[in-house]
Design a protein around this motif. Structure first.
Motif, PDB file in Angstrom:
ATOM      1  N   LYS A  74       0.730  -1.253   0.173  1.00 14.75           N
ATOM      2  CA  LYS A  74       0.112  -0.080   0.048  1.00 14.75           C
ATOM      3  C   LYS A  74       0.976   1.240  -0.252  1.00 14.75           C
ATOM      4  O   LYS A  74       0.495   2.486  -0.652  1.00 14.75           O
ATOM      5  CB  LYS A  74      -1.167  -0.062   1.041  1.00 14.75           C
ATOM      6  CG  LYS A  74      -2.134  -0.764   1.015  1.00 14.75           C
ATOM      7  CD  LYS A  74      -2.926  -0.933   2.450  1.00 14.75           C
ATOM      8  CE  LYS A  74      -3.632   0.303   2.873  1.00 14.75           C
ATOM      9  NZ  LYS A  74      -4.457  -0.041   3.906  1.00 14.75           N
ATOM     10  N   LYS A  78       0.363   4.197  -2.671  1.00 13.85           N
ATOM     11  CA  LYS A  78       0.292   5.583  -2.313  1.00 13.85           C
ATOM     12  C   LYS A  78       1.503   6.560  -2.964  1.00 13.85           C
ATOM     13  O   LYS A  78       1.519   7.582  -3.593  1.00 13.85           O
ATOM     14  CB  LYS A  78       0.396   5.695  -0.954  1.00 13.85           C
ATOM     15  CG  LYS A  78      -0.927   5.332  -0.242  1.00 13.85           C
ATOM     16  CD  LYS A  78      -1.000   5.321   1.333  1.00 13.85           C
ATOM     17  CE  LYS A  78      -2.526   4.801   1.667  1.00 13.85           C
ATOM     18  NZ  LYS A  78      -2.407   4.808   3.002  1.00 13.85           N
ATOM     19  N   ILE A  95      -9.615   9.501  -7.398  1.00 15.27           N
ATOM     20  CA  ILE A  95     -10.276   8.676  -6.616  1.00 15.27           C
ATOM     21  C   ILE A  95     -10.100   7.404  -7.232  1.00 15.27           C
ATOM     22  O   ILE A  95     -10.044   5.930  -6.303  1.00 15.27           O
ATOM     23  CB  ILE A  95     -11.643   8.930  -6.076  1.00 15.27           C
ATOM     24  CG1 ILE A  95     -11.538  10.315  -5.151  1.00 15.27           C
ATOM     25  CG2 ILE A  95     -12.323   8.110  -5.189  1.00 15.27           C
ATOM     26  CD1 ILE A  95     -12.815  11.195  -4.827  1.00 15.27           C
ATOM     27  N   LYS A  98      -7.160   5.777  -7.216  1.00 15.61           N
ATOM     28  CA  LYS A  98      -6.436   5.486  -5.842  1.00 15.61           C
ATOM     29  C   LYS A  98      -7.045   4.176  -5.380  1.00 15.61           C
ATOM     30  O   LYS A  98      -6.468   3.248  -4.880  1.00 15.61           O
ATOM     31  CB  LYS A  98      -6.966   6.298  -4.811  1.00 15.61           C
ATOM     32  CG  LYS A  98      -6.654   6.084  -3.415  1.00 15.61           C
ATOM     33  CD  LYS A  98      -6.915   7.211  -2.615  1.00 15.61           C
ATOM     34  CE  LYS A  98      -6.692   6.695  -1.217  1.00 15.61           C
ATOM     35  NZ  LYS A  98      -7.255   7.775  -0.166  1.00 15.61           N
ATOM     36  N   PHE A  99      -8.368   3.963  -5.870  1.00 19.95           N
ATOM     37  CA  PHE A  99      -8.982   2.764  -5.416  1.00 19.95           C
ATOM     38  C   PHE A  99      -8.435   1.737  -6.295  1.00 19.95           C
ATOM     39  O   PHE A  99      -8.018   0.576  -5.812  1.00 19.95           O
ATOM     40  CB  PHE A  99     -10.381   2.809  -5.786  1.00 19.95           C
ATOM     41  CG  PHE A  99     -11.564   1.462  -5.576  1.00 19.95           C
ATOM     42  CD1 PHE A  99     -11.487   1.351  -4.281  1.00 19.95           C
ATOM     43  CD2 PHE A  99     -11.758   0.667  -6.558  1.00 19.95           C
ATOM     44  CE1 PHE A  99     -12.497   0.180  -3.920  1.00 19.95           C
ATOM     45  CE2 PHE A  99     -12.565  -0.142  -6.307  1.00 19.95           C
ATOM     46  CZ  PHE A  99     -12.761  -0.540  -5.046  1.00 19.95           C
ATOM     47  N   ILE A 102      -4.950   0.731  -4.643  1.00 23.31           N
ATOM     48  CA  ILE A 102      -4.917  -0.020  -3.428  1.00 23.31           C
ATOM     49  C   ILE A 102      -5.552  -1.478  -3.588  1.00 23.31           C
ATOM     50  O   ILE A 102      -5.049  -2.278  -2.996  1.00 23.31           O
ATOM     51  CB  ILE A 102      -6.046   0.632  -2.425  1.00 23.31           C
ATOM     52  CG1 ILE A 102      -5.091   2.008  -2.187  1.00 23.31           C
ATOM     53  CG2 ILE A 102      -6.087  -0.227  -1.154  1.00 23.31           C
ATOM     54  CD1 ILE A 102      -3.842   2.239  -1.314  1.00 23.31           C
ATOM     55  N   THR A 103      -6.467  -1.546  -4.602  1.00 26.31           N
ATOM     56  CA  THR A 103      -6.928  -2.990  -4.893  1.00 26.31           C
ATOM     57  C   THR A 103      -5.988  -3.967  -5.261  1.00 26.31           C
ATOM     58  O   THR A 103      -5.689  -5.078  -4.729  1.00 26.31           O
ATOM     59  CB  THR A 103      -7.952  -2.932  -5.875  1.00 26.31           C
ATOM     60  OG1 THR A 103      -9.128  -2.059  -5.240  1.00 26.31           O
ATOM     61  CG2 THR A 103      -8.652  -4.132  -6.015  1.00 26.31           C
ATOM     62  N   SER A 135     -10.409  -2.988   0.172  1.00 24.07           N
ATOM     63  CA  SER A 135     -10.233  -1.741  -0.623  1.00 24.07           C
ATOM     64  C   SER A 135     -11.305  -0.987  -0.394  1.00 24.07           C
ATOM     65  O   SER A 135     -11.330   0.342  -0.078  1.00 24.07           O
ATOM     66  CB  SER A 135      -9.708  -1.667  -1.854  1.00 24.07           C
ATOM     67  OG  SER A 135     -10.563  -2.239  -2.658  1.00 24.07           O
ATOM     68  N   ASP A 138     -11.563  -0.010   3.154  1.00 30.33           N
ATOM     69  CA  ASP A 138     -10.431   0.741   3.465  1.00 30.33           C
ATOM     70  C   ASP A 138     -10.725   2.109   3.022  1.00 30.33           C
ATOM     71  O   ASP A 138     -10.744   2.989   3.910  1.00 30.33           O
ATOM     72  CB  ASP A 138      -9.296   0.549   2.647  1.00 30.33           C
ATOM     73  CG  ASP A 138      -7.961   1.338   2.982  1.00 30.33           C
ATOM     74  OD1 ASP A 138      -7.847   1.584   4.300  1.00 30.33           O
ATOM     75  OD2 ASP A 138      -6.994   1.502   2.266  1.00 30.33           O
ATOM     76  N   THR A 139     -11.368   2.285   1.838  1.00 30.55           N
ATOM     77  CA  THR A 139     -11.812   3.647   1.412  1.00 30.55           C
ATOM     78  C   THR A 139     -12.883   4.185   2.071  1.00 30.55           C
ATOM     79  O   THR A 139     -12.969   5.428   2.347  1.00 30.55           O
ATOM     80  CB  THR A 139     -12.217   3.573  -0.063  1.00 30.55           C
ATOM     81  OG1 THR A 139     -11.273   2.996  -0.843  1.00 30.55           O
ATOM     82  CG2 THR A 139     -12.530   5.013  -0.769  1.00 30.55           C
ATOM     83  N   LYS A 142     -11.577   5.289   5.667  1.00 30.80           N
ATOM     84  CA  LYS A 142     -10.632   6.680   5.534  1.00 30.80           C
ATOM     85  C   LYS A 142     -11.435   7.700   5.417  1.00 30.80           C
ATOM     86  O   LYS A 142     -11.152   8.805   5.937  1.00 30.80           O
ATOM     87  CB  LYS A 142      -9.669   6.140   4.482  1.00 30.80           C
ATOM     88  CG  LYS A 142      -8.517   5.348   4.484  1.00 30.80           C
ATOM     89  CD  LYS A 142      -7.509   5.641   5.550  1.00 30.80           C
ATOM     90  CE  LYS A 142      -6.703   4.458   5.487  1.00 30.80           C
ATOM     91  NZ  LYS A 142      -5.577   4.859   6.257  1.00 30.80           N
ATOM     92  N   GLY A 143     -12.487   7.681   4.646  1.00 31.05           N
ATOM     93  CA  GLY A 143     -13.578   8.667   4.350  1.00 31.05           C
ATOM     94  C   GLY A 143     -13.935   9.183   5.740  1.00 31.05           C
ATOM     95  O   GLY A 143     -14.268  10.541   6.151  1.00 31.05           O
TER      96      GLY A 143
END
Length: 154
Positions: A74, A78, A95, A98-99, A102-103, A135, A138-139, A142-143
């Motif tokens: 991860k 990032k 976004i 990012k998704f 991360i996946t 993921s 995680d998303t 995090k939001g």
């Protein structure tokens, strides 16, 4: 002089040491509850998708290695997002990228650990689905954390 504090009721039982020990037990208990929930969640996910593993010890070992390796994958995802971020024109693309990154990072961690450990056999589609679900979680979390921090700052 009379002290009005939280620990005044514990003076009878031996002082502040008991209060600190009880607070430590509460913290350790909550950590164990979180780790146990994550462990049983993985065990349930593996049970639903018929993943074969020899014992719960190997499942725990799998999760420990997953935590360690997913941290690094991860981190790489990032860093690559930081590099490619300026080239993404809109927030939706950022976004989405990012998704996707991360996946892929989570799937790579699951795939590497699955190939290293012969005691656990995870089918490829289960690896991808697990990475996708992780993921998404995680998303989502995090939001929520960012919203909580923003609300507390105001």
């Amino acid at each position: 002089m009379k002290k009005n504090g939280f620990f005044r009721g514990f003076k009878i039982f031996g002082g502040n040491l008991i209060a600190i020990a009880l607070l430590g037990l509460v913290i350790i208990g909550s950590l164990l509850l979180g780790i146990g929930t994550y462990f049983l969640g993985f065990a349930g996910f593996f049970y639903i998708f018929n993943v074969e593993y020899d014992s719960l010890y190997y499942l725990l070992l799998f999760l420990i290695f997953f935590f360690i390796l997913s941290y690094f994958t991860k981190l790489i995802a990032k860093l690559s997002l930081i590099i490619f971020g300026p080239y993404l024109k809109t927030k939706k693309r950022f976004i989405g990228m990012k998704f996707i990154l991360i996946t892929i990072a989570l799937w790579l961690a699951i795939f590497i650990i699955d190939e290293m450990m012969v005691e656990i056999t995870v089918p490829i589609w289960t690896e991808i689905l697990g990475a996708l679900l992780l993921s998404i979680a995680d998303t989502a979390f995090k939001g929520k954390m960012k919203k909580i921090v923003i609300i507390k700052k105001k």
